[in-house]
Design a protein around this motif. Structure first.
Motif, PDB file in Angstrom:
ATOM      1  N   THR A 220      45.856 -14.424 -52.392  1.00 37.60           N
ATOM      2  CA  THR A 220      46.173 -13.245 -51.590  1.00 37.60           C
ATOM      3  C   THR A 220      45.971 -11.940 -52.351  1.00 37.60           C
ATOM      4  N   LEU A 221      45.502 -12.028 -53.582  1.00 39.00           N
ATOM      5  CA  LEU A 221      45.378 -10.832 -54.416  1.00 39.00           C
ATOM      6  C   LEU A 221      43.960 -10.293 -54.535  1.00 39.00           C
ATOM      7  N   LYS A 222      42.977 -11.065 -54.074  1.00 41.80           N
ATOM      8  CA  LYS A 222      41.613 -10.570 -54.103  1.00 41.80           C
ATOM      9  C   LYS A 222      40.821 -11.181 -52.960  1.00 41.80           C
ATOM     10  N   GLY A 223      39.694 -10.544 -52.644  1.00 44.13           N
ATOM     11  CA  GLY A 223      38.866 -11.003 -51.549  1.00 44.13           C
ATOM     12  C   GLY A 223      37.904 -12.098 -51.963  1.00 44.13           C
ATOM     13  N   CYS A 224      37.133 -12.553 -50.981  1.00 48.06           N
ATOM     14  CA  CYS A 224      36.229 -13.686 -51.193  1.00 48.06           C
ATOM     15  C   CYS A 224      34.835 -13.243 -51.595  1.00 48.06           C
ATOM     16  N   CYS A 225      34.470 -11.997 -51.313  1.00 48.07           N
ATOM     17  CA  CYS A 225      33.122 -11.509 -51.574  1.00 48.07           C
ATOM     18  C   CYS A 225      32.982 -10.999 -53.008  1.00 48.07           C
ATOM     19  N   ARG A 226      32.067 -11.588 -53.747  1.00 51.14           N
ATOM     20  CA  ARG A 226      31.779 -11.239 -55.142  1.00 51.14           C
ATOM     21  C   ARG A 226      33.059 -11.302 -55.985  1.00 51.14           C
ATOM     22  N   THR A 227      33.441 -10.209 -56.666  1.00 51.79           N
ATOM     23  CA  THR A 227      34.662 -10.252 -57.480  1.00 51.79           C
ATOM     24  C   THR A 227      35.913 -10.240 -56.628  1.00 51.79           C
ATOM     25  N   GLY A 228      35.793  -9.705 -55.381  1.00 53.63           N
ATOM     26  CA  GLY A 228      36.950  -9.618 -54.496  1.00 53.63           C
ATOM     27  C   GLY A 228      37.902  -8.510 -54.858  1.00 53.63           C
ATOM     28  N   MET A 229      37.504  -7.639 -55.773  1.00 52.44           N
ATOM     29  CA  MET A 229      38.419  -6.608 -56.269  1.00 52.44           C
ATOM     30  C   MET A 229      38.117  -5.218 -55.712  1.00 52.44           C
ATOM     31  N   LEU A 230      36.845  -4.933 -55.412  1.00 48.68           N
ATOM     32  CA  LEU A 230      36.465  -3.603 -54.922  1.00 48.68           C
ATOM     33  C   LEU A 230      35.458  -3.653 -53.776  1.00 48.68           C
ATOM     34  N   GLU A 231      34.778  -4.788 -53.613  1.00 44.86           N
ATOM     35  CA  GLU A 231      33.651  -4.847 -52.687  1.00 44.86           C
ATOM     36  C   GLU A 231      34.077  -4.801 -51.226  1.00 44.86           C
ATOM     37  N   MET A 232      33.349  -3.994 -50.438  1.00 41.43           N
ATOM     38  CA  MET A 232      33.487  -3.978 -48.986  1.00 41.43           C
ATOM     39  C   MET A 232      32.292  -3.231 -48.415  1.00 41.43           C
ATOM     40  N   GLY A 233      32.005  -3.436 -47.122  1.00 42.46           N
ATOM     41  CA  GLY A 233      30.894  -2.745 -46.481  1.00 42.46           C
ATOM     42  C   GLY A 233      29.574  -2.994 -47.178  1.00 42.46           C
ATOM     43  N   PRO A 234      28.832  -1.933 -47.528  1.00 46.24           N
ATOM     44  CA  PRO A 234      27.491  -2.105 -48.105  1.00 46.24           C
ATOM     45  C   PRO A 234      27.479  -2.771 -49.471  1.00 46.24           C
ATOM     46  N   VAL A 235      28.600  -2.735 -50.194  1.00 46.01           N
ATOM     47  CA  VAL A 235      28.621  -3.378 -51.507  1.00 46.01           C
ATOM     48  C   VAL A 235      29.160  -4.799 -51.443  1.00 46.01           C
ATOM     49  N   CYS A 236      29.259  -5.330 -50.237  1.00 45.89           N
ATOM     50  CA  CYS A 236      29.450  -6.768 -50.020  1.00 45.89           C
ATOM     51  C   CYS A 236      28.256  -7.180 -49.189  1.00 45.89           C
ATOM     52  N   ASN A 237      27.223  -7.715 -49.824  1.00 47.39           N
ATOM     53  CA  ASN A 237      25.979  -7.992 -49.120  1.00 47.39           C
ATOM     54  C   ASN A 237      25.458  -9.391 -49.429  1.00 47.39           C
ATOM     55  N   MET A 238      24.299  -9.707 -48.877  1.00 46.62           N
ATOM     56  CA  MET A 238      23.776 -11.073 -48.951  1.00 46.62           C
ATOM     57  C   MET A 238      23.428 -11.509 -50.366  1.00 46.62           C
ATOM     58  N   HIS A 239      23.356 -10.583 -51.295  1.00 51.75           N
ATOM     59  CA  HIS A 239      23.061 -10.941 -52.677  1.00 51.75           C
ATOM     60  C   HIS A 239      24.311 -11.303 -53.473  1.00 51.75           C
ATOM     61  N   ASP A 240      25.477 -11.110 -52.856  1.00 50.89           N
ATOM     62  CA  ASP A 240      26.730 -11.369 -53.551  1.00 50.89           C
ATOM     63  C   ASP A 240      27.245 -12.775 -53.264  1.00 50.89           C
ATOM     64  N   PRO A 241      27.746 -13.461 -54.267  1.00 53.32           N
ATOM     65  CA  PRO A 241      28.336 -14.789 -54.046  1.00 53.32           C
ATOM     66  C   PRO A 241      29.673 -14.671 -53.319  1.00 53.32           C
ATOM     67  N   THR A 242      30.019 -15.700 -52.578  1.00 55.42           N
ATOM     68  CA  THR A 242      31.309 -15.756 -51.909  1.00 55.42           C
ATOM     69  C   THR A 242      32.041 -17.015 -52.353  1.00 55.42           C
ATOM     70  N   CYS A 243      33.349 -17.057 -52.104  1.00 54.84           N
ATOM     71  CA  CYS A 243      34.165 -18.174 -52.558  1.00 54.84           C
ATOM     72  C   CYS A 243      33.789 -19.462 -51.829  1.00 54.84           C
ATOM     73  N   ALA A 244      34.107 -20.570 -52.422  1.00 55.15           N
ATOM     74  CA  ALA A 244      33.717 -21.870 -51.877  1.00 55.15           C
ATOM     75  C   ALA A 244      34.558 -22.282 -50.675  1.00 55.15           C
ATOM     76  N   ASP A 245      35.859 -22.001 -50.698  1.00 57.95           N
ATOM     77  CA  ASP A 245      36.761 -22.431 -49.626  1.00 57.95           C
ATOM     78  C   ASP A 245      37.452 -21.220 -49.018  1.00 57.95           C
ATOM     79  N   LEU A 246      36.877 -20.698 -47.937  1.00 54.69           N
ATOM     80  CA  LEU A 246      37.403 -19.495 -47.294  1.00 54.69           C
ATOM     81  C   LEU A 246      38.796 -19.697 -46.713  1.00 54.69           C
ATOM     82  N   SER A 247      39.150 -20.909 -46.368  1.00 56.80           N
ATOM     83  CA  SER A 247      40.439 -21.160 -45.735  1.00 56.80           C
ATOM     84  C   SER A 247      41.614 -20.845 -46.659  1.00 56.80           C
TER      85      SER A 247
END
Length: 281
Positions: A220-247
């Motif tokens: 609950t402390l970070k997001g799933c996109c890339r580092t999950g610490m700052l990324e959103m909108g245009p800086v969360c894109n198809m080149h960024d890794p996402t977490c394995a288990d979104l649930s």
């Protein structure tokens, strides 16, 4: 309930910002990676958002479309659309900064569409649709996040956070009054999240919130996109890794929830609020 009409920010925006010259867009991968056909619709999540789940749970339709979606038809208008715009807020300056529809414009668009509904089905049926529709307002987080926490110059014009709160509440009150005047009777105002617990705020301020503040999620402390610490909108894109288990994740990016998070909110809202509107509480 006959329909659902939503107003506010990215939490209920299913794609109204698509095509606008704004950074507040979610119409690119990995947004929508778990949506049907893996399509990035403009929803700020990996899949559905809470208003989609609500209309489905209420038996209205499977998804709540965006007002500016070119694919909507008169039937969609009868059962509801979302006017929400990512980056918008109760303070018109917030929407101006993001270059998106402010709350007054969203209401104007609804009133225009209401006239179209009246022209199609007549005044009596249109009034009945509005009377029996659920209106959801989800706004204010951007105002506080940007104007009180990240860039407080706007808030300082009011002298204090408390005065800025009062200003936002006055705008909310005026918005609700206008909805009431056009016939709305079932109105839900979504409360602000614990802003200090948003991953972007945790990162910037290095404030560690209570890890037990939401129920079924391991992270609950970070997001799933890339580092999950700052990324959103245009800086969360198809080149960024996402977490394995979104649930297991509450947040999709550094501000917005995962599909699982939005489903949890929708289930909670239906469970706790529906009885008040149906008279069964």
């Amino acid at each position: 309930m006959s329909a659902l009409f939503a107003f506010g920010d990215s939490t209920i925006d299913p794609g109204n910002n698509n095509g606008l010259h704004t950074l507040f867009r979610g119409d690119h991968l990995p947004y929508g990676c778990d949506f049907p056909n893996h399509t990035p619709t403009g929803r700020f999540s990996n899949g559905k958002i809470s208003t989609d789940y609500i209309v489905d749970m209420l038996g209205i339709k499977s998804l709540l479309p965006a007002y500016l979606d070119h694919g909507i038809n008169d039937e969609d208008l009868l059962t509801g659309v979302s006017f929400g715009a990512g980056g918008s807020g109760l303070d018109s300056n917030t929407a101006a900064f993001a270059q998106v529809m402010n709350m007054d414009t969203q209401l104007e668009k609804f009133e225009q569409r209401l006239e179209r509904i009246r022209g199609g089905v007549g005044d009596a049926k249109a009034n009945n649709i509005v009377k029996n529709a659920l209106f959801v307002i989800s706004s204010g987080t951007n105002d506080m996040l940007y104007n009180a926490y990240l860039f407080p110059a706007r808030m300082m014009q009011f002298g204090s956070v408390s005065s800025y709160h009062d200003f936002l509440l006055q705008n909310l009150d005026a918005f609700i009054q206008k909805l009431y005047e056009v016939g709305a009777r079932m109105i839900v105002v979504v409360g602000l999240p614990p802003i200090g617990c948003l991953p972007i705020e945790v990162t910037i301020n290095s404030v560690m919130p209570n890890p037990d503040w939401l129920h079924r999620f391991e992270q609950t402390l970070k997001g799933c996109c890339r580092t999950g610490m700052l990324e959103m909108g245009p800086v969360c894109n198809m080149h960024d890794p996402t977490c394995a288990d979104l649930s297991k994740y509450l947040f999709w990016d550094a501000v917005h929830l995962t599909e699982a998070g939005y489903k949890f909110l929708a289930e909670s809202g239906i469970r706790n609020l529906l009885a008040y509107f149906t008279g069964s509480n």
